[in-house]
Write a protein that holds these residues in place. Structure first.
Motif, PDB file in Angstrom:
ATOM      1  N   LEU A 545       0.615  -1.121   0.320  1.00 60.98           N
ATOM      2  CA  LEU A 545      -0.176   0.249   0.446  1.00 60.98           C
ATOM      3  C   LEU A 545       1.170   1.802  -0.064  1.00 60.98           C
ATOM      4  CD1 LEU A 545      -3.192  -0.729   2.167  1.00 60.98           C
ATOM      5  CD2 LEU A 545      -2.728  -1.164  -0.532  1.00 60.98           C
ATOM      6  N   ARG A 546       2.309   0.972   0.611  1.00 56.43           N
ATOM      7  CA  ARG A 546       2.804   2.526   0.326  1.00 56.43           C
ATOM      8  C   ARG A 546       3.559   3.457  -1.190  1.00 56.43           C
ATOM      9  NH1 ARG A 546       6.518   2.670   5.875  1.00 56.43           N
ATOM     10  NH2 ARG A 546       5.409   3.204   7.514  1.00 56.43           N
ATOM     11  N   GLN A 547       3.733   2.172  -1.825  1.00 59.77           N
ATOM     12  CA  GLN A 547       3.648   2.623  -3.119  1.00 59.77           C
ATOM     13  C   GLN A 547       2.034   3.405  -3.528  1.00 59.77           C
ATOM     14  OE1 GLN A 547       5.636  -1.673  -5.529  1.00 59.77           O
ATOM     15  NE2 GLN A 547       5.853  -2.413  -3.943  1.00 59.77           N
ATOM     16  N   LEU A 548       0.866   3.092  -3.340  1.00 55.42           N
ATOM     17  CA  LEU A 548       0.529   4.024  -3.765  1.00 55.42           C
ATOM     18  C   LEU A 548       0.633   4.926  -3.618  1.00 55.42           C
ATOM     19  CD1 LEU A 548      -2.493   1.832  -2.729  1.00 55.42           C
ATOM     20  CD2 LEU A 548      -1.821   2.534  -5.421  1.00 55.42           C
ATOM     21  N   GLN A 549       1.216   5.514  -2.489  1.00 54.22           N
ATOM     22  CA  GLN A 549       1.390   6.629  -1.556  1.00 54.22           C
ATOM     23  C   GLN A 549       0.424   7.851  -2.214  1.00 54.22           C
ATOM     24  OE1 GLN A 549       4.598   8.556  -5.236  1.00 54.22           O
ATOM     25  NE2 GLN A 549       5.978   7.040  -4.475  1.00 54.22           N
ATOM     26  N   VAL A 550      -0.295   7.250  -1.063  1.00 53.31           N
ATOM     27  CA  VAL A 550      -1.768   7.849  -0.634  1.00 53.31           C
ATOM     28  C   VAL A 550      -1.299   8.932   0.178  1.00 53.31           C
ATOM     29  CG1 VAL A 550      -3.921   8.087  -0.378  1.00 53.31           C
ATOM     30  CG2 VAL A 550      -3.042   6.465  -2.201  1.00 53.31           C
ATOM     31  N   THR A 551      -1.503  10.182   0.260  1.00 57.10           N
ATOM     32  CA  THR A 551      -1.086  11.334   1.339  1.00 57.10           C
ATOM     33  C   THR A 551      -1.806  11.369   2.163  1.00 57.10           C
ATOM     34  OG1 THR A 551      -2.065  12.809  -0.100  1.00 57.10           O
ATOM     35  CG2 THR A 551       0.266  12.496   0.001  1.00 57.10           C
ATOM     36  N   PRO A 552      -1.687  11.824   3.279  1.00 55.56           N
ATOM     37  CA  PRO A 552      -3.297  11.710   4.449  1.00 55.56           C
ATOM     38  C   PRO A 552      -4.646  12.344   4.132  1.00 55.56           C
ATOM     39  CG  PRO A 552      -1.570  11.651   5.678  1.00 55.56           C
ATOM     40  CD  PRO A 552      -0.686  12.052   4.158  1.00 55.56           C
ATOM     41  N   GLY A 553      -4.118  13.199   3.174  1.00 55.22           N
ATOM     42  CA  GLY A 553      -5.454  14.824   2.679  1.00 55.22           C
ATOM     43  C   GLY A 553      -6.338  13.648   1.759  1.00 55.22           C
ATOM     44  N   LYS A 554      -5.192  13.288   0.737  1.00 54.79           N
ATOM     45  CA  LYS A 554      -5.962  12.027  -0.122  1.00 54.79           C
ATOM     46  C   LYS A 554      -6.442  11.564   0.568  1.00 54.79           C
ATOM     47  CE  LYS A 554      -6.618  10.837  -4.571  1.00 54.79           C
ATOM     48  NZ  LYS A 554      -7.044  11.177  -5.264  1.00 54.79           N
ATOM     49  N   LEU A 555      -6.533  10.182   1.648  1.00 55.00           N
ATOM     50  CA  LEU A 555      -6.784   9.055   1.954  1.00 55.00           C
ATOM     51  C   LEU A 555      -8.560   9.670   2.810  1.00 55.00           C
ATOM     52  CD1 LEU A 555      -6.238   5.895   2.458  1.00 55.00           C
ATOM     53  CD2 LEU A 555      -5.751   6.682   4.838  1.00 55.00           C
ATOM     54  N   GLN A 556      -8.176  10.994   3.143  1.00 50.39           N
ATOM     55  CA  GLN A 556      -9.369  11.278   3.973  1.00 50.39           C
ATOM     56  C   GLN A 556     -10.359  11.878   2.758  1.00 50.39           C
ATOM     57  OE1 GLN A 556      -8.927  14.895   6.481  1.00 50.39           O
ATOM     58  NE2 GLN A 556     -11.025  15.168   7.138  1.00 50.39           N
ATOM     59  N   GLN A 557      -9.867  11.902   1.543  1.00 49.78           N
ATOM     60  CA  GLN A 557     -11.013  13.169   0.491  1.00 49.78           C
ATOM     61  C   GLN A 557     -11.270  11.193  -0.399  1.00 49.78           C
ATOM     62  OE1 GLN A 557      -8.738  15.215  -2.670  1.00 49.78           O
ATOM     63  NE2 GLN A 557     -10.610  15.063  -4.329  1.00 49.78           N
ATOM     64  N   ILE A 558     -10.644  10.209  -0.238  1.00 47.47           N
ATOM     65  CA  ILE A 558     -11.160   9.214  -1.305  1.00 47.47           C
ATOM     66  C   ILE A 558     -12.451   8.436   0.461  1.00 47.47           C
ATOM     67  CG2 ILE A 558     -10.877   6.460  -1.241  1.00 47.47           C
ATOM     68  CD1 ILE A 558      -7.729   7.393  -2.111  1.00 47.47           C
ATOM     69  N   TYR A 559     -12.310   8.626   1.717  1.00 46.54           N
ATOM     70  CA  TYR A 559     -13.767   8.078   2.095  1.00 46.54           C
ATOM     71  C   TYR A 559     -14.472   9.389   1.935  1.00 46.54           C
ATOM     72  CZ  TYR A 559     -11.542   4.690   5.173  1.00 46.54           C
ATOM     73  OH  TYR A 559     -10.755   2.855   5.528  1.00 46.54           O
ATOM     74  N   GLN A 560     -14.173   9.908   2.242  1.00 47.07           N
ATOM     75  CA  GLN A 560     -15.682  10.975   1.598  1.00 47.07           C
ATOM     76  C   GLN A 560     -15.939  11.282   0.417  1.00 47.07           C
ATOM     77  OE1 GLN A 560     -13.808  15.198   2.660  1.00 47.07           O
ATOM     78  NE2 GLN A 560     -13.638  15.086   4.652  1.00 47.07           N
ATOM     79  N   GLU A 561     -15.469  11.076  -0.877  1.00 46.10           N
ATOM     80  CA  GLU A 561     -15.893  11.450  -2.148  1.00 46.10           C
ATOM     81  C   GLU A 561     -16.871   9.837  -3.030  1.00 46.10           C
ATOM     82  OE1 GLU A 561     -13.324  12.912  -4.474  1.00 46.10           O
ATOM     83  OE2 GLU A 561     -13.005  15.043  -3.644  1.00 46.10           O
ATOM     84  N   MET A 562     -15.989   8.700  -2.346  1.00 43.50           N
ATOM     85  CA  MET A 562     -16.827   7.155  -2.245  1.00 43.50           C
ATOM     86  C   MET A 562     -18.229   6.818  -1.594  1.00 43.50           C
ATOM     87  SD  MET A 562     -13.044   4.907  -3.332  1.00 43.50           S
ATOM     88  CE  MET A 562     -11.981   5.603  -4.495  1.00 43.50           C
ATOM     89  N   LYS A 563     -18.223   6.881  -0.480  1.00 43.78           N
ATOM     90  CA  LYS A 563     -19.111   7.338   0.332  1.00 43.78           C
ATOM     91  C   LYS A 563     -20.440   6.984  -0.732  1.00 43.78           C
ATOM     92  CE  LYS A 563     -21.410   7.569   4.810  1.00 43.78           C
ATOM     93  NZ  LYS A 563     -21.463   8.714   5.989  1.00 43.78           N
ATOM     94  N   PRO A 564     -21.725   6.542  -0.307  1.00 49.92           N
ATOM     95  CA  PRO A 564     -22.839   6.799  -1.169  1.00 49.92           C
ATOM     96  C   PRO A 564     -24.116   7.207  -1.413  1.00 49.92           C
ATOM     97  CG  PRO A 564     -22.432   4.388  -1.396  1.00 49.92           C
ATOM     98  CD  PRO A 564     -21.526   4.538  -0.246  1.00 49.92           C
ATOM     99  N   THR A 565     -23.928   8.516  -1.037  1.00 50.48           N
ATOM    100  CA  THR A 565     -25.429   9.167  -0.625  1.00 50.48           C
ATOM    101  C   THR A 565     -26.693   9.024  -2.108  1.00 50.48           C
ATOM    102  OG1 THR A 565     -24.006  11.283  -1.357  1.00 50.48           O
ATOM    103  CG2 THR A 565     -23.756  10.674   1.071  1.00 50.48           C
ATOM    104  N   SER A 566     -28.010   9.852  -1.560  1.00 52.23           N
ATOM    105  CA  SER A 566     -28.906   9.864  -2.364  1.00 52.23           C
ATOM    106  C   SER A 566     -28.663  11.284  -3.414  1.00 52.23           C
ATOM    107  CB  SER A 566     -30.154  10.073  -1.891  1.00 52.23           C
ATOM    108  OG  SER A 566     -30.278   8.856  -1.229  1.00 52.23           O
ATOM    109  N   LYS A 567     -27.916  12.298  -2.983  1.00 52.89           N
ATOM    110  CA  LYS A 567     -27.559  13.794  -3.358  1.00 52.89           C
ATOM    111  C   LYS A 567     -26.630  13.534  -4.738  1.00 52.89           C
ATOM    112  CE  LYS A 567     -25.969  18.082  -2.148  1.00 52.89           C
ATOM    113  NZ  LYS A 567     -25.466  19.421  -1.339  1.00 52.89           N
TER     114      LYS A 567
END
Length: 673
Positions: A545-567
């Motif tokens: 997973l370290r090879q993905l080089q996902v920054t802390p901000g990017k990881l937080q963004q992934i969790y926010q943007e991928m969460k399904p919502t009706s909107k």
């Protein structure tokens, strides 16, 4: 009398309250000091001190004396630890290094050590650690080259007085051994330069030490940058290429893979090597294939690269003759150059995944580290052993989603966020395979398992935790325990003590909890459950997973943007601009239905339409067709993210009933190619 001198403060205090000398003498004879008084009950003390006020004052004085003594011991211990820490930091970082939050004791130790080391040549470091990252400039911007593409991060030690030119020479040997990279080709095809992290050119005559002093970095970081084409194919050597969707074409010699071939001369074809699940096309223009018809036409191939999720019974008046529209980047067009000859072979791996055992099938395939360097074609197999007809990106997304559904059920614990649990049949190889599935899913489809506790990925990738463990712990616990914890933190006196004690006991708490220490103890329990217990899994995940080089901000963004919502699902819909009245009515039913969906139904709807149960930033194209009776049902094509809705619904309840039945069944066979 000796004993009296050991406790002068207590007896002086008693005399100041005009307590009789007979009482003080009795306490001395019985060897009752302040330490003893703390452990005596009030009834026992009454035998010696008859007055209530005197007893309370003596008890309070003894307790204050104990607290003062403990504070002195603690301060002494803390001071010693600070001095030791300052000395260790000074040795590690040099006498001139400062953490910024030192007190007077630490500064004194550092100053003393600095004087001792001043002029000591043996104490100086002779080498510096250098980190390199690989980038390629395509003319518009720099793009990072990962390890499986011939790049990746590199680390090595250099002498302090080596020049940056020597660093560049070593970097060339690392990325292009003997002047050649197996993936990217010859070094002579590129312009090479060394830059800092802001892509500013580095003076090659400067030394490593001068860069170290100028940049003020504890660890030197540079970029190895290339410019120019990454393809070894000249544009005038071969005719244009395109992709038919057939997986195989039959020849007299057996099965060959038709990958990106159309109207090619016969010398450009080769007979593949086949082994179980792997089809390899290599030596592309030197091999000979006997008796191959070279004047075939694209019309000879009948295909539709989209995958349909829907009932087995089709409406007779629905036409699928034309290919459904695909968005660019879906993987159905050739978006990278083929490499021939010495540049390597084009390799694809076909994996067969049974719907009933997707968890173990995926792990078996991903135990092989080489799977990270090949393209994957997935085939889903039904319970009866028959292969589903679908192919393309949608199938792989469906495989990934099916894997994580089973993984959450069989290998994790938790309510909203889940934590992997250790199993005796999951050793290092199995957990490594899971980490490769995470990485491959993210690289190929952008999929991330957002139901896994984010703190696990933070610890795994970055080595530190940015999220609040107590908040995550609340989402991990069952609903009832979560409410108990929240109430205990907000108002400890209002929490049901029996329920709270049962909660503490179930998590093996070994401390007495009160209103003052409840928050840190809950934090300790959270760290034990969320980080310490899955520590072995975290260590197995780390290298991949370290090879993905996902920054802390990017990881937080992934969790926010991928969460399904009706909107967000509604935003992803693309409906026709010009619709008939019946189609406009059904489009309104669809939007209303999406607004009514809860968390699990939202995931099911996304998976039905795209093959993935998380938001991947894809548009879902809505189309309408006429269908009535038992054959009426929504149909989804996951590769093209197309949702076909019958336009014959008269009421919202009938629309909702049929769509709910479809999503609740979770039996979506890919029966259309």
């Amino acid at each position: 009398m000796l004993f009296q001198m050991s406790e002068p403060d207590l007896y002086d205090f008693m005399r100041s309250r005009n307590i009789k000398d007979d009482i003080i003498r009795t306490l001395i004879e019985e060897k009752i000091d302040s330490q003893t008084i703390i452990h005596m009950s009030e009834e026992e003390l009454t035998k010696f001190v008859p007055l209530y006020g005197d007893r309370k004052a003596i008890i309070a004085f003894s307790r204050d004396r104990k607290d003062t003594s403990c504070e002195k011991k603690k301060k002494t211990k803390t001071s010693l630890m600070k001095k030791l820490r300052a000395k260790v930091n000074a040795i590690k970082g040099g006498a001139s290094y400062s953490s910024g939050d030192e007190d007077e004791d630490e500064k004194e130790v550092r100053s003393s050590l600095s004087k001792k080391l001043k002029g000591n040549k043996n104490a100086e470091k002779k080498k510096r650690l250098v980190d390199l990252s690989c980038f390629h400039n395509d003319g518009d911007a720099y793009h990072q080259i990962r390890g499986n593409k011939g790049g990746g991060p590199k680390s090595f030690d250099m002498e302090k007085f080596d020049t940056m030119g020597q660093v560049l020479d070593l970097a060339k040997q690392l990325y292009f051994p003997n002047g050649h990279n197996a993936v990217r080709g010859k070094i002579t095809e590129y312009k090479i330069k060394l830059t800092d992290t802001y892509f500013q050119n580095i003076d090659l005559q400067s030394t490593v030490e001068s860069c170290y002093n100028r940049l003020k970095m504890r660890q030197l970081r540079f970029n190895f940058c290339t410019e120019g084409t990454t393809s070894t194919i000249e544009s005038d050597e071969l005719p244009p290429l395109s992709i038919p969707k057939n997986r195989n074409a039959t020849a007299q010699s057996g099965v060959i893979e038709v990958m990106e071939i159309i109207d090619l001369p016969p010398t450009c074809l080769s007979k593949p090597e086949k082994s179980n699940d792997i089809f390899v096309t290599n030596d592309f223009y030197n091999a000979e294939l006997p008796d191959i018809q070279t004047n075939f036409d694209i019309a000879d191939f009948s295909f539709d690269g989209d995958i349909a999720f829907g009932p087995n019974v089709r409406a007779s008046n629905v036409s699928l003759d034309s290919t459904l529209p695909l968005e660019s980047g879906s993987g159905d067009t050739l978006d990278r150059p083929l490499e021939f000859g010495n540049a390597g072979t084009v390799e694809r791996k076909i994996i067969r995944i049974h719907r009933a055992s997707a968890l173990m099938d995926m792990i078996i395939h991903f135990k092989d580290p080489n799977i990270m360097t090949v393209d994957i074609d997935a085939i889903m197999v039904l319970d009866n052993g028959k292969e589903e007809a679908g192919e393309g990106d949608g199938v792989f997304r469906d495989c990934i989603t099916q894997f994580w559904d089973e993984f959450y059920e069989q290998c994790t614990e938790g309510r909203i966020f889940k934590v992997p649990v250790l199993r005796h049949d999951f050793q290092k190889e199995e957990w490594k395979a899971v980490s490769r599935i995470i990485r491959k899913g993210f690289e190929v489809s952008g999929y991330w398992p957002i139901s896994i506790m984010p703190a696990i990925f933070e610890e795994c990738i970055h080595g530190s935790i940015e999220s609040s463990l107590i908040e995550l712990f609340s989402d991990y616990l069952p609903e009832m325990e979560s409410q108990i914890v929240k109430k205990a933190i907000s108002n400890f006196n209002d929490v049901d003590q029996d329920d709270f004690i049962e909660f503490l006991d179930s998590h093996s708490c070994r401390k007495l909890v009160n209103s003052e220490n409840v928050l840190p103890i809950i934090g300790e329990l959270a760290h034990k459950e969320l980080i310490q217990q899955p520590r072995y899994v975290i260590e197995c995940f780390r290298s991949e997973l370290r090879q993905l080089q996902v920054t802390p901000g990017k990881l937080q963004q992934i969790y926010q943007e991928m969460k399904p919502t009706s909107k967000e699902i509604l935003k992803s819909l693309s409906v026709p601009e010009n619709m008939k009245e019946a189609e406009r009515l059904c489009a309104g039913f669809l939007k209303r239905y999406i607004k009514d969906l809860d968390g699990e139904k939202q995931k099911a709807f996304l998976r039905f339409c795209t093959g993935s149960d998380v938001l991947l930033g894809m548009k879902i194209t809505v189309e309408f067709f006429e269908s009535k009776g038992f054959t009426r049902s929504p149909i989804a094509h996951t590769c093209g993210r197309v949702l076909q809705i019958p336009s014959t619904y008269d009421t919202y309840p009938s629309f909702r009933s049929e769509f709910n039945y479809l999503l609740n069944s979770k039996v979506w066979v890919m029966d259309i190619v």
